[in-house]
Scaffold this active site. Structure first.
Site, PDB file in Angstrom:
ATOM      1  N   ASN A 170      37.217  -4.850  86.137  1.00 39.89           N
ATOM      2  CA  ASN A 170      36.395  -5.254  85.000  1.00 39.89           C
ATOM      3  C   ASN A 170      35.115  -5.946  85.447  1.00 39.89           C
ATOM      4  O   ASN A 170      34.309  -6.351  84.633  1.00 39.89           O
ATOM      5  CB  ASN A 170      37.203  -6.192  84.092  1.00 39.89           C
ATOM      6  N   LYS A 219      37.949 -15.391  84.877  1.00 43.40           N
ATOM      7  CA  LYS A 219      38.526 -14.356  85.741  1.00 43.40           C
ATOM      8  C   LYS A 219      37.506 -13.713  86.668  1.00 43.40           C
ATOM      9  O   LYS A 219      37.845 -13.306  87.781  1.00 43.40           O
ATOM     10  CB  LYS A 219      39.273 -13.301  84.927  1.00 43.40           C
ATOM     11  N   HIS A 232      38.337 -11.686  70.962  1.00 48.05           N
ATOM     12  CA  HIS A 232      38.598 -10.268  70.639  1.00 48.05           C
ATOM     13  C   HIS A 232      39.556 -10.095  69.454  1.00 48.05           C
ATOM     14  O   HIS A 232      40.329  -9.123  69.417  1.00 48.05           O
ATOM     15  CB  HIS A 232      39.192  -9.538  71.853  1.00 48.05           C
TER      16      HIS A 232
END
Length: 455
Positions: A147, A124, A192
């Site tokens: 981000n 990304k 995560h």
């Protein structure tokens, strides 16, 4: 500020910001600039949080632990994406119906220009950066962040014509009203899991939130998890990308200038740009280029206006970055590849006319490197193993050579290089046996590359 934007702030006076750092500071500054009489307080459980000295005396702070009473008295809580919503203190506030949002939600309340956004487990940052670079090449005043790089709220100060945001699952958890012209969901792989008790289902659901108010979803034809669920947004349009000839994809056709069949980036079967004209390295970066083009197509950019810049784009620093190309020899810095999966991605579909000199090693963190062996077996490769755990790579390929460090390996490689060869640092390991971090390792490789490329 419009009436619609002002409506979000009706009844809000007490705001608690949880977590400082770059993002937290951007939130405080944004709140202070609003035309409301807000009382702002900051909580950070760290004893010396970054940015504390940048707060003015009007901001009450509680440092080193939670301050539950502040949270329970708040009209709005703005939390850092690094803090899980499952945290007991946040859950107590949610149980009292106190809204908990993040900086991206505040951005959504304030933005006045079109926005596109990108999420996914891998790639990304490259797609976000590339989309911004190509939009600028097309003459658009574009703001790029989220981000990656600049916090989203700081971008609002630039008064842009288009915003391009990278959004993590953590940011999306606290975002509910972000309207997007197009939302790209690149891929989903395990990550995560400590944050998501429900495993991949919870992780994927968090990323699905990017589609909630998007006009168009850009999805991966090879990863059905990236398609919008009807419960999230039943009316969204969908555009896909992949390695076949559908929508944004790849085609084979004769290149009249080269009098041979070549692979092209394509839209709906129509050629856009020859793959061999790109500076980007690695098959995964063809996907990244296709997504960037699809996003820009959604906002009405004339794609041909971006092609010259797309050809020259060499990627983000330390991510399959072409740092030198001299005499047909490519030097590729992929120091960000600190695990096996990242190195496998860099090697996937790699096409070279000559030999790949692959530098691997460092601190393996107990990883199993055996998955590299079958991929290496398909390549014309010379494996160069260095660092603390370099010995673990030696059995992976019969060509493997052992070196103490990168400098030693490159000094040995350089005299034999010829046109068509490539030297790639994609170490599959952490760097802290010999370097401060992966950036320092990549910078050291780049300096060596530039030095030997001139010889």
């Amino acid at each position: 500020m419009s009436n619609a934007q002002a409506s979000h702030w009706q009844g809000i006076q007490q705001v608690v910001v949880v977590g400082l750092g770059i993002t937290g500071l951007s939130v405080v500054k944004h709140l202070q600039a609003l035309p409301y009489n807000l009382t702002i307080k900051v909580i950070d459980t760290r004893t010396t949080p970054p940015g504390l000295d940048e707060l003015d005396d009007s901001i009450a702070t509680h440092i080193g632990s939670w301050q539950a009473q502040w949270l329970l008295e708040a009209d709005l809580i703005v939390t850092n994406p690094g803090i899980a919503l499952a945290t007991a203190e946040i859950q107590a506030a949610l149980a009292k119906d106190i809204p908990v949002v993040g900086d991206i939600e505040l951005f959504a309340w304030a933005v006045n220009a079109p926005v596109v956004a990108i999420t996914g487990s891998n790639g990304k940052s490259t797609v976000t950066d590339l989309t911004g670079v190509l939009a600028k090449a097309a003459g658009i005043n574009v703001g790029v962040g989220g981000n990656i790089g600049v916090p989203a709220l700081e971008l609002l100060q630039q008064d842009c014509e288009l915003y391009v945001l990278e959004l993590s699952s953590f940011q999306l958890e606290t975002t509910s009203s972000l309207e997007l012209v197009a939302a790209a969901y690149l891929n989903l792989s395990e990550d995560h899991m400590d944050r998501y008790p429900g495993g991949m289902a919870d992780y994927g659901l968090a990323k699905q939130r990017i589609f909630k108010h998007a006009q168009t979803a850009i999805v991966n034809r090879d990863d059905k998890a990236t398609y919008p669920e009807s419960a999230v947004n039943p009316n969204i349009d969908t555009i896909s990308f992949g390695f076949d000839d559908v929508e944004f994809g790849l085609i084979q056709m004769i290149d009249s200038s080269k009098e041979k069949s070549c692979e092209f980036l394509a839209k709906n079967g129509q050629a856009l740009l020859a793959v061999d004209e790109l500076s980007l390295v690695g098959r995964h970066n063809l996907s990244n280029a296709l997504v960037a083009l699809a996003l820009l197509d959604c906002v009405g950019v004339t794609l041909k206006d971006t092609f010259s810049v797309l050809k020259a784009y060499a990627g983000l620093t330390h991510r399959c970055q072409l740092v030198a190309d001299n005499g047909g020899v490519k030097w590729i810095n992929d120091s960000k590849a600190t695990n096996v999966a990242s190195t496998l991605a860099a090697l996937s579909g790699l096409q070279l006319d000559g030999c790949l000199h692959l530098l691997v090693g460092g601190v393996g963190k107990g990883a199993d490197f055996s998955d590299l062996a079958p991929v290496l077996a398909t390549l014309n490769v010379q494996l160069h193993c260095f660092g603390q755990d370099g010995d673990q790579f030696m059995p992976l390929h019969p060509s493997a050579l052992r070196w103490d460090n990168i400098d030693q390996a490159i000094a040995a490689i350089a005299p034999s290089l010829k046109s068509g060869d490539a030297v790639m640092l994609s170490p599959a390991c952490a760097s802290f046996d010999q370097y401060r971090n992966f950036m320092a390792r990549g910078d050291a490789f780049t300096q060596l590359a530039l030095h030997y490329a001139k010889l």
